[in-house]
Scaffold this motif. Structure first.
Motif, PDB file in Angstrom:
ATOM      1  N   GLN A   9       5.171  -8.279  -0.718  1.00  0.00           N
ATOM      2  CA  GLN A   9       6.567  -8.743  -0.731  1.00  0.00           C
ATOM      3  C   GLN A   9       6.786  -9.852  -1.765  1.00  0.00           C
ATOM      4  OE1 GLN A   9       9.370  -7.633   0.764  1.00  0.00           O
ATOM      5  NE2 GLN A   9       8.129  -5.920   1.469  1.00  0.00           N
ATOM      6  N   LYS A  10       5.754 -10.616  -2.082  1.00  0.00           N
ATOM      7  CA  LYS A  10       5.868 -11.693  -3.070  1.00  0.00           C
ATOM      8  C   LYS A  10       5.311 -11.283  -4.435  1.00  0.00           C
ATOM      9  CE  LYS A  10       5.601 -15.293   0.424  1.00  0.00           C
ATOM     10  NZ  LYS A  10       4.848 -16.434   0.937  1.00  0.00           N
ATOM     11  N   TYR A  11       5.234  -9.991  -4.695  1.00  0.00           N
ATOM     12  CA  TYR A  11       4.656  -9.469  -5.932  1.00  0.00           C
ATOM     13  C   TYR A  11       5.412  -9.963  -7.169  1.00  0.00           C
ATOM     14  CZ  TYR A  11       3.307  -6.210  -9.581  1.00  0.00           C
ATOM     15  OH  TYR A  11       2.876  -5.670 -10.758  1.00  0.00           O
ATOM     16  N   LYS A  40      -9.056   0.096   0.077  1.00  0.00           N
ATOM     17  CA  LYS A  40      -7.730   0.570   0.478  1.00  0.00           C
ATOM     18  C   LYS A  40      -6.730   0.407  -0.660  1.00  0.00           C
ATOM     19  CE  LYS A  40      -4.001   0.003   3.772  1.00  0.00           C
ATOM     20  NZ  LYS A  40      -3.430  -0.737   4.874  1.00  0.00           N
ATOM     21  N   VAL A  41      -6.779  -0.723  -1.360  1.00  0.00           N
ATOM     22  CA  VAL A  41      -5.829  -0.947  -2.450  1.00  0.00           C
ATOM     23  C   VAL A  41      -6.065   0.059  -3.582  1.00  0.00           C
ATOM     24  CG1 VAL A  41      -7.106  -2.738  -3.716  1.00  0.00           C
ATOM     25  CG2 VAL A  41      -4.615  -2.729  -3.769  1.00  0.00           C
ATOM     26  N   GLU A  42      -7.303   0.408  -3.866  1.00  0.00           N
ATOM     27  CA  GLU A  42      -7.576   1.405  -4.901  1.00  0.00           C
ATOM     28  C   GLU A  42      -7.053   2.780  -4.489  1.00  0.00           C
ATOM     29  OE1 GLU A  42     -11.150   3.467  -7.537  1.00  0.00           O
ATOM     30  OE2 GLU A  42     -11.652   1.857  -6.128  1.00  0.00           O
ATOM     31  N   ALA A  43      -7.302   3.168  -3.249  1.00  0.00           N
ATOM     32  CA  ALA A  43      -6.823   4.466  -2.771  1.00  0.00           C
ATOM     33  C   ALA A  43      -5.289   4.540  -2.833  1.00  0.00           C
ATOM     34  CB  ALA A  43      -7.316   4.709  -1.350  1.00  0.00           C
ATOM     35  N   THR A  44      -4.630   3.465  -2.433  1.00  0.00           N
ATOM     36  CA  THR A  44      -3.164   3.426  -2.471  1.00  0.00           C
ATOM     37  C   THR A  44      -2.679   3.467  -3.907  1.00  0.00           C
ATOM     38  OG1 THR A  44      -3.174   2.119  -0.447  1.00  0.00           O
ATOM     39  CG2 THR A  44      -1.117   2.172  -1.676  1.00  0.00           C
ATOM     40  N   PHE A  45      -3.335   2.727  -4.804  1.00  0.00           N
ATOM     41  CA  PHE A  45      -2.961   2.727  -6.217  1.00  0.00           C
ATOM     42  C   PHE A  45      -3.079   4.133  -6.804  1.00  0.00           C
ATOM     43  CE2 PHE A  45      -3.493   2.147 -10.753  1.00  0.00           C
ATOM     44  CZ  PHE A  45      -2.575   1.160 -11.059  1.00  0.00           C
ATOM     45  N   ARG A  46      -4.175   4.811  -6.508  1.00  0.00           N
ATOM     46  CA  ARG A  46      -4.380   6.168  -7.035  1.00  0.00           C
ATOM     47  C   ARG A  46      -3.312   7.135  -6.515  1.00  0.00           C
ATOM     48  NH1 ARG A  46      -9.239   7.303  -9.575  1.00  0.00           N
ATOM     49  NH2 ARG A  46     -10.706   5.570  -9.615  1.00  0.00           N
ATOM     50  N   ARG A  47      -2.961   7.018  -5.231  1.00  0.00           N
ATOM     51  CA  ARG A  47      -1.901   7.881  -4.679  1.00  0.00           C
ATOM     52  C   ARG A  47      -0.559   7.582  -5.352  1.00  0.00           C
ATOM     53  NH1 ARG A  47      -4.016   6.371   0.313  1.00  0.00           N
ATOM     54  NH2 ARG A  47      -2.101   5.260   0.838  1.00  0.00           N
ATOM     55  N   TYR A  48      -0.300   6.299  -5.581  1.00  0.00           N
ATOM     56  CA  TYR A  48       0.973   5.903  -6.182  1.00  0.00           C
ATOM     57  C   TYR A  48       1.111   6.427  -7.610  1.00  0.00           C
ATOM     58  CZ  TYR A  48       4.798   3.023  -7.900  1.00  0.00           C
ATOM     59  OH  TYR A  48       5.973   2.601  -8.456  1.00  0.00           O
ATOM     60  N   PHE A  67       5.236   4.594  -1.187  1.00  0.00           N
ATOM     61  CA  PHE A  67       3.960   4.177  -1.757  1.00  0.00           C
ATOM     62  C   PHE A  67       4.087   2.799  -2.405  1.00  0.00           C
ATOM     63  CE2 PHE A  67       3.642   8.824  -1.718  1.00  0.00           C
ATOM     64  CZ  PHE A  67       2.459   8.961  -1.008  1.00  0.00           C
ATOM     65  N   TYR A  68       5.233   2.538  -3.043  1.00  0.00           N
ATOM     66  CA  TYR A  68       5.476   1.227  -3.647  1.00  0.00           C
ATOM     67  C   TYR A  68       5.411   0.140  -2.573  1.00  0.00           C
ATOM     68  CZ  TYR A  68       7.500  -2.346  -6.665  1.00  0.00           C
ATOM     69  OH  TYR A  68       7.701  -3.497  -7.389  1.00  0.00           O
ATOM     70  N   GLU A  69       6.072   0.395  -1.448  1.00  0.00           N
ATOM     71  CA  GLU A  69       6.083  -0.578  -0.348  1.00  0.00           C
ATOM     72  C   GLU A  69       4.674  -0.822   0.198  1.00  0.00           C
ATOM     73  OE1 GLU A  69       8.703  -2.362   0.482  1.00  0.00           O
ATOM     74  OE2 GLU A  69       9.948  -1.285  -0.959  1.00  0.00           O
ATOM     75  N   LEU A 102       8.184 -10.596 -14.138  1.00  0.00           N
ATOM     76  CA  LEU A 102       9.082  -9.748 -13.362  1.00  0.00           C
ATOM     77  C   LEU A 102       8.821  -9.969 -11.886  1.00  0.00           C
ATOM     78  CD1 LEU A 102       8.600  -6.378 -15.292  1.00  0.00           C
ATOM     79  CD2 LEU A 102      10.330  -8.127 -15.694  1.00  0.00           C
ATOM     80  N   ASN A 103       9.872 -10.132 -11.110  1.00  0.00           N
ATOM     81  CA  ASN A 103       9.694 -10.221  -9.666  1.00  0.00           C
ATOM     82  C   ASN A 103       9.576  -8.811  -9.089  1.00  0.00           C
ATOM     83  OD1 ASN A 103      12.320  -9.156  -9.149  1.00  0.00           O
ATOM     84  ND2 ASN A 103      13.210 -11.208  -9.197  1.00  0.00           N
ATOM     85  N   ARG A 104       9.427  -8.716  -7.818  1.00  0.00           N
ATOM     86  CA  ARG A 104       9.205  -7.418  -7.163  1.00  0.00           C
ATOM     87  C   ARG A 104      10.363  -6.447  -7.405  1.00  0.00           C
ATOM     88  NH1 ARG A 104       9.324  -4.660  -2.065  1.00  0.00           N
ATOM     89  NH2 ARG A 104       7.269  -3.856  -1.540  1.00  0.00           N
TER      90      ARG A 104
END
Length: 162
Positions: A36-38, A3-11, A29-31, A63-65
């Motif tokens: 939240q603690k990125y 899921k994280v890869e698919a979201t990364f590719r879309r972003y 997509f960023y959200e 860098l914070n989020r």
């Protein structure tokens, strides 16, 4: 594909070299992608880029989020194009990502080792594109520290990885 890869590719597909408004085009997509603690720890630059404000600002910083989001918005406004070189799932908790970023100010490859929590990127460590640098980020520092303490259901604490 995770899921994280698919979201990364879309972003990153949003960063196609055309000027766009971050809030309209990328923020949902960023959200979805960034926890939240990125936070992202950038690598120190080998070359002095004092004439390029954004590069100087990012030099060896964490860098914070919100700071990361502002940087992404700036890149989108500057017609940045991002092409994925690789996305490697090292474990369910760690991914190794390399991408090429190009705009009027920058033209470079960026490699980041991310920790993953709840299918979102939690911490990133920008690394040199070398075996030692990547291995170190995967096994120690902020990536390891994100996972060295687990609370078990009955409140017992496991303080190291098996």
């Amino acid at each position: 594909m995770s899921k994280v890869e698919a979201t990364f590719r879309r972003y990153i597909a949003i960063y196609d070299g055309t000027k766009k408004d971050f809030e309209e085009e990328a923020e949902p997509f960023y959200e979805e992608l960034f926890h939240q603690k990125y936070s992202l720890t950038t690598k120190p630059m080998k070359v002095d880029h004092h004439d390029k404000f954004d590069l100087h600002f990012r030099h060896g910083k964490t860098l914070n989020r919100d700071e990361s989001k502002a940087s992404h918005a700036s890149h989108l406004a500057n017609c940045t194009k991002i092409e994925l070189v690789h996305f490697k799932q090292v474990s369910p908790f760690i991914v190794d990502v390399k991408f090429h970023l190009k705009n009027d100010l920058e033209d470079r490859d960026i490699r980041v080792v991310y920790s993953v929590q709840d299918d979102k990127l939690l911490k990133g460590q920008e690394v040199e594109d070398s075996f030692f640098s990547v291995a170190k980020a995967k096994c120690s520092g902020s990536i390891f520290n994100a996972f060295h303490r687990f609370e078990l259901p009955d409140k017992q604490v496991l303080t190291s990885l098996p």
